[in-house]
Every structure is written in C-alpha cells, then in structure tokens.
Design an enzyme around this catalytic site. Structure first.
Site: not given
Ligand code: BG6
Length: 513
Positions: A62, A200-201, A263, A363
């Site tokens: 933006r 989804d990383h 995840h 967390k």
């Molecule tokens: C993200 C969440 O998708 O994954 C975060 O939104 C989380 O809250 C993170 O901390 C964790 O990813 P990684 O790769 O650090 O385990």
C-alpha cells in the site's frame, strides 16, 4: 550458444530441476514474512544457481515507495535474515530486476498497473513469462487480491500452457469450516486448483519431507506401522516463546487455529496416511485427505473429553521470569484464547483402529521442540518383566522435526556387567552429524516448488476443509462454554495437568522430549 546457456544462473540449472522465466510478485511486500523469509529464500535460491536468467521480483504494497527503496529494504533483509551472508555480485543480479508497485488491495486500477508492469518486463526481455503471485498479507484482503488478479486478466494469462499464473497463499485458510469453504469458492472462481499453492511452511521443512522417505524408502518400518504393534502416537509441537508482539492476532487465533489445524494435522496426516500410489502431488494429497476424513469427530464435554485447552500463566523460561498470557501486550485480561491445546484422536480405519493419536501444541512450553513419537507395544513375553533388575521402556521411534533434527529408536539393552540388568538405550541419527547443518530453509523449497509448478508440498482445498471439519465443532463448543474449562499451566512447563489426565485415562503418559 543460446542466450540462456551462457547465463551464470542457468549454468547451474542443468544439475537441478528447471525454473522457467518467472516474474514473482509479493503482495504484502512491507510485511514481516517478506523480509524474514521470502526475500532471503529468493536470495538463497540465487546463490544455489536455481533461479532462471529471466527472474524478476515485484514488491506490491500500500505504501508508495520508489523501486530503489524497496531494493534497499530487500538487501537489508538479506543481510539480517539470510542463512548465508550477502554476496554483492549475486544480489546485484537480482537487484537490477527488482521493482515495486504500490496500490490498495481492492483497487482495480492498481492491479491493472501491475499487469502493465508485468507486460512491459516481458516486452523488454523479449519473451513471455510465468507470473507467480505470492499473497503474504493479512487474510482480510485475500479475497480482493484474488478477485483483482482475475479482473486484471492475470489469472487466465497463458492458462493452457505451463506458463500459467500460479498463486501462492499464506495461512490462515479461513477460521472455520464455513470461511474455509468460502475462501476456496473465491479462489476457485478465479483460478483452477492446479494454479493454487496454499502454504503450510512445515511441509517445506527438511525433516518433514524426510518423513515420507523414512516411511516409504525403508522396509523395516512398514510391517510395524499399524494397530498390531503401535500402542499410541504422540505429536508434540512445542514452543518456548510466548505471543510476543502478536497478541492482537493471536487473540483471534489461539493454538488450535494457529498450529493444530494446519501444521500439527499435516504431521499427523504424513505419519498415518497409506502409501501413495506414486510421489506425484495428487497421489500424496489424496492419501492425506483420506486419512483426515477417517478421523472420528472429537468427543467434547467435561468427562472423558478428547480435548484440553489451557493458557500459560507466569513462569520461568531459561531462568527468566515471564508474564502470563493475559498480561501480554494486546491480550484481554479476560481472554478466552487457548495458548495450549491437546487432542486425543481416533482414526477409524483398518490400520489404526484402537490406536490413540495424541496431539499437543503450546506456547511457552518447557522447550522448543517438534517431534513425532511412535510408541510400540510391550513385548508379549514376561521373561524380562518389570522389577528392580529390569528397567524397561516401550520401544519408540521418534522423529525429531526440530531442533536437533534427526530420529531416535528407543530400545531396551543389557547394562554391561555380570548380572543381567536392563535399561532403555537410544540409537540416534542426527542430520547435523551426517549431513552438516547448513540445510535450506522451508521457504526456499516452497518458493522453488511453486515456481516449478510442483504442488506436492502445498495444501489442497479439500485438505483444509477436512481439517476444519474436525476442528470447527471444537471451537463452537468452546465458544458456548466461555471461560469454563480453560486450564492454566506455568510458563516453562509441559502444559496443564488436565492434559496428563487425558492420557492417564488410557494408561498412557506424555513423553518428556
Ligand atoms: C506459525 C505460527 O505458523 O508457525 C506461529 O503462526 C509459530 O505462531 C510458527 O510460532 C512456528 O513455526 P516454526 O517454523 O518456528 O516452528
């Protein structure tokens, strides 16, 4: 010699899967993800010679800023966040092809300008190129971006060839089943499913990809991978960090939306699914969907419930006192949002009948650790029955997804000496010892795969819906209960007692990773 074969980027390509000429546009270019993950991923792909000669990066946001300023932001991001330090020569090759477009996400004319910019890049380069549109914005603007990409003609550009536009979307894909379905409808109204890459990383993590290899490239596990030998499966995705500055976002999300629905469920699906017919994207995703659909609805209530939710209170992390969740910035002192959730799942299929799958994520837990533990049944013989001489554990196969990546087999062994005494012993495989530690980050693999057009490590629309189908009744139940049933756990612990009690009901207990 052709233009391509002389180019330093392309010289490396013969050794790798090829990326065709690409223009990648990142929506949300001033955001955290772009700086921390996306730009460094692109840079590292360049270092590995995996980008094509014709590679262009457009930041879209933006805020109106000139190209030069975006280039500076990008090079700072590489210096700060890349796993490899900035090499000027490599960066200059990307930099000269880096541009910025400003505009609102609901402004049709701004998307037309973007489309013109893409056309002018193609014209100058003298060739048609695929567009990869990476949506890394808050979910509130997913819909206008997708619609505007369609209006500007980008969704259908080169649609019948492999140069078709790809759209990459960051989570969250909805906040419940209904919104996920709506989002899928919006996406599918503009793009064909084969053009869509939902991130989804966790699927990009080396160790998660290795799960498939461990399961299906070895013959020793498969015979044991079922209800006859497996006693229970435990998936832990723990973080020691709190919500930090993301309280506002997290209040709307909580552990189940933030970590479990995506995840953790993906880890479950890869662990429990049947062998796919082939390694292509559709075969693997078909198996994941089948597995997700075989999970029985959760039992909700207060006795014998399949779920536990909790919030962290004050506690100690690495010896330092940290505040409780309700004291965090941006969090309501009366918050009902869970920072921890544990689920007991039953998979209603031939392979897993009667084997509980326990999932937990939180967390401010004792450690940052993600692991999948397959816990096997005890041996039938009573030769080594438990007494003070025989300290026996269930055999377990544990995949350490992160950190300290690797896998461990837990066995019972004889303690050397003249008496026969036993104790549990471990066989370890460690990535860092075997392969060294400089492995690619998840986003490198995912950005590369999207450019190549390989959807294996991305989530299909029906997968998100199958997962929301399980989780949404849980949220509806919690919403109707308000504060009731929210447990507390001390920051730096392994979660609330109620979670231990849930496992004791089945004579199980959580591992202490
Ligand atoms: C993200 C969440 O998708 O994954 C975060 O939104 C989380 O809250 C993170 O901390 C964790 O990813 P990684 O790769 O650090 O385990």
């Amino acid at each position: 010699m052709s233009k391509e074969s002389r180019h330093p980027f392309l010289q490396g390509l013969s050794k790798h899967r090829g990326v065709q000429p690409t223009i990648i546009t990142i929506f949300g270019a001033s955001g955290d993800l772009c700086a921390r993950k996306l730009v460094p991923a692109i840079y590292n792909l360049a270092v590995d010679n995996l980008l094509p000669a014709d590679f262009y990066l457009i930041g879209y946001g933006r805020k109106p800023i000139p190209d030069e300023e975006f280039r500076e932001v990008a090079s700072d991001a590489i210096s700060k966040f890349s796993r490899r330090s900035l090499n000027k020569e490599i960066w200059e090759r990307i930099e000269k092809n880096t541009f910025y477009c400003s505009g609102g996400y609901d402004e049709a004319e701004a998307f037309q300008k973007l489309s013109d910019k893409i056309a002018s890049i193609e014209k100058d380069a003298g060739r048609e190129m695929q567009s990869v549109c990476y949506i890394s914005t808050p979910p509130s603007v997913f819909e206008p971006i997708i619609k505007n990409l369609g209006e500007a003609g980008l969704a259908t550009k080169y649609q019948s060839s492999d140069k078709h536009t790809k759209v990459v979307i960051e989570k969250p894909f909805g906040k419940d089943l209904e919104s996920a379905r709506n989002l899928n409808r919006v996406i599918q109204g503009v793009f064909q499913e084969r053009q869509v890459y939902r991130i989804d990383h966790y699927l990009g993590k080396e160790t998660v990809q290795d799960l498939l290899v461990q399961r299906f490239a070895n013959s020793i596990f498969e015979p044991l991978w079922n209800r006859n030998y497996v006693d229970n499966v435990q998936i832990t995705v723990g973080e020691s960090l709190g919500v930090g500055t993301r309280g506002g976002y997290y209040e709307q999300s909580g552990a189940t939306r933030d970590m479990i629905q995506n995840h953790t469920m993906q880890l479950l699906a890869l662990t429990a699914m049947e062998a796919p017919a082939s390694l292509d994207a559709e075969s693997i995703r078909d198996e994941k969907v089948k597995l997700l659909k075989a999970i029985k609805p959760l039992r909700l209530g207060y006795s014998d419930s399949d779920v536990v939710r909790a919030q962290y209170g004050e506690g100690l992390i690495a010896g330092e006192k940290v505040p409780g969740y309700r004291q965090e910035e941006g969090v309501s002192p009366k918050s009902e949002t869970e920072t921890y959730a544990a689920l007991r799942l039953t998979i209603n299929n031939w392979r897993w009948q009667g084997v509980p799958f326990y999932l937990r994520s939180g967390k401010r837990m004792a450690r940052r650790v993600t692991e999948i533990a397959i816990q096997f049944k005890r041996p039938p013989s009573s030769l080594f029955s438990e007494n003070e001489m025989f300290n026996l554990a269930n055999n377990a196969l544990v995949f350490q997804i992160q950190p300290d990546e690797g896998s461990t087999i837990l066995l019972n062994g004889k303690i050397p000496g003249l008496q026969t005494r036993t104790q549990p012993v471990k066989m370890h495989f460690r990535y860092s010892t075997t392969f060294g530690s400089n492995t690619p980050e998840a986003y490198e693999r995912l950005v590369l795969d999207a450019m190549i057009g390989d959807g294996t490590l991305f989530i299909r629309g029906d997968e998100t819906e199958a997962s929301w189908n399980l989780i949404t009744p849980l949220h509806d139940f919690w919403k109707s209960e308000g504060q009731r049933g929210i447990e507390t756990y001390a920051a730096g612990s392994w979660g609330p007692n109620a979670s231990d009690r849930m496992l004791w009901q089945n004579n199980h207990e959580w591992r202490r990773p």
